[in-house]
Enzyme design. Structure first.
Site: not given
Ligand code: NDP
Ligand code: 2IT
Length: 449
Positions: A129, A169
């Site tokens: 991430k 995201d």
């Protein structure tokens, strides 16, 4: 966990002391370790090989400066992150979040969750991430472009179709992926489509990727309802957020005959008893990049904006938190239970606080954890990688069918695993154990690396 399994407790305490102040990361680790006692008891080799300690330590953490110039000619400095957490099952895979709240603890919680989520998809992707504390709100397209270019000027050296494949995201959608892909292509002089997912359809993107997370969450709930012989018809649904995940969750609920009566953003929530007008919501959010207040202004009498209170106090049969972490707390869980809510399914990552989860499950509310319920986004990213690798592109219906099949299979795997470990209906336990086992087995096979 405390007092029940000393080995797991010791691992958790080590995580606390090695990662001070990273509260969201602690929370995510605690939630997973809490499920793993029976697995460690059944398979002592995992503990002997230090699999859990290794899983809690990212393989690589990259933090970098992102300098850029705003429209007034002022220098701005942000911080960029990429945490390459675990590559046992494939290249690191996971989104980039641009939001002022981003710091290492958020990126690590998201990267840690991603390991198990990606494993659950059954597709060959590891966990990672990234993101930045850059706030895109109120920024012009030109500012967003300059930021994305500067971000990629550092990130490009760490990523690649076989190494690490970022996507979107919070705060990162098609526009940002476009600017980043353009810069990657320019720096490397390679048309390496598989280096990023969430691309536009004209330049290597996949059908259904935009819709995938929201649609996938609703497919997951459809499977949950099916176990009770029910469907979405006539169900009242509350969806928090009004971004990518929320919008396409609303769309699929409506297609399946449910009624979405509320959604939200960080300024408040809207209740629309006639049902959210999705065309209007898309126009306001996706085209005009406006706020929910603009939706309410255009919608007229049926919609009411609330700047105080919680969306979870709105009576509903199904609650889909699709905004951000820890947005549904114990008080919210109590309201949902009191109002007869049957299912809470997490479109967002870790939106329910631990005490909220406990209250819901103790009350018999069906609870679908994010790492299972929102896995449709990353699963479709993996389908995008497949299409890029074979230089092919699939149609919408075919891709949506693949997504639906993957979500049904994740649902069934959670239930079968929960049954196997004597906790029927415990989706969170099933997701943690099933996700963990596959990664752990691959790590065992690789030896101490
Ligand atoms: P978007 O940026 O498109 O939308 C985010 C939405 O959540 C907005 O409505 C935003 O409101 C709201 N929100 C964000 N932060 C906060 C906050 N601190 N408090 C209240 N509301 C907030 O993001 P996505 O829809 O892509 O992501 C939503 C969630 O889903 C995140 O948890 C993300 O990690 C998760 N997720 C996303 C996937 C994807 O493919 N995009 C895949 C799997 C999970 P506002 O505009 O006011 O900030
Ligand atoms: O949280 C997530 O799963 C995502 N933001 C999507 C990640 C991806 O690589 O598609």
């Amino acid at each position: 966990m405390a007092g029940r399994d000393e080995k797991l407790q010791a691992i958790y305490e080590e995580v606390l002391s090695r990662n001070p102040g990273e509260t969201e990361f602690h929370q995510a680790v605690h939630e997973v370790l809490d499920s793993l006692g029976p697995v460690i008891a059944k398979h002592p080799t995992y503990a002997e090989a230090g699999i859990l300690q290794r899983m809690c330590e990212p393989e690589r953490q990259i933090i970098f400066r992102v300098p850029w110039m705003d429209d007034r000619g002022q220098v701005q400095i942000n911080r960029g992150f990429r945490v390459e957490f675990n590559s046992a099952l494939g290249p690191y895979k996971g989104g980039l979040r641009f939001h002022p709240s981003v710091y290492l603890g958020i990126v690590k919680f998201l990267g840690f969750e991603q390991i198990f989520k990606n494993s659950l998809t059954g597709l060959p992707i590891g966990g990672g991430k990234g993101g930045s504390d850059f706030d895109p709100k109120g920024r012009s397209d030109a500012e967003v472009m300059r930021f994305c270019q500067s971000f990629m000027t550092e990130l490009y050296r760490h990523i690649g179709e076989y190494t690490d494949v970022p996507a979107g995201d919070i705060g990162v959608g098609g526009r940002e992926i476009g600017y980043m892909f353009g810069q990657y292509k320019r720096i490397t002089n390679r048309y390496e489509s598989g280096v990023l997912t969430g691309k536009g359809i004209a330049w290597g993107g996949s059908q259904v990727r935009t819709e995938a997370t929201g649609y996938g969450t609703v497919f997951f709930v459809e499977s949950m309802l099916k176990t009770k012989g029910e469907g979405f018809e006539g169900k009242k649904v509350a969806v928090s957020g009004s971004g990518n995940v929320a919008i396409y969750a609303i769309e699929k609920v409506q297609q399946l005959g449910g009624k979405v009566i509320a959604c939200s953003d960080s300024s408040g929530f809207v209740v629309d008893e006639q049902g959210i007008d999705l065309d209007l919501l898309k126009l306001v959010k996706e085209v005009q990049r406006g706020r929910l207040a603009d939706y309410v202004k255009a919608r007229g009498a049926s919609a009411k904006l609330h700047s105080k209170g919680s969306i979870w106090a709105v009576p509903c049969d199904i609650a889909l938190p699709c905004a951000t972490q820890n947005e549904l707390n114990a008080a919210d869980a109590k309201s949902l239970i009191a109002n007869g809510c049957q299912i809470v399914a997490e479109g967002a990552n870790m939106p329910t606080t631990p005490d909220g989860v406990k209250l819901l499950t103790d009350a018999g509310v069906g609870f679908a954890p994010g790492k299972a319920a929102n896995a449709g986004g990353v699963a479709t990213s993996a389908l995008e990688m497949q299409q890029n690798a074979s230089r092919d592109s699939w149609g919408f219906e075919f891709t949506e069918q693949r997504l639906a099949t993957i979500m049904r299979s994740i649902h069934d795997r959670c239930l079968t695993t929960a049954d196997e470990y004597g906790k029927p209906g415990d989706y969170a336990l099933g997701a943690n154990i099933a996700g963990f086992t596959q990664v752990a087995d691959a790590m065992l096979a690789f030896g101490l690396v």
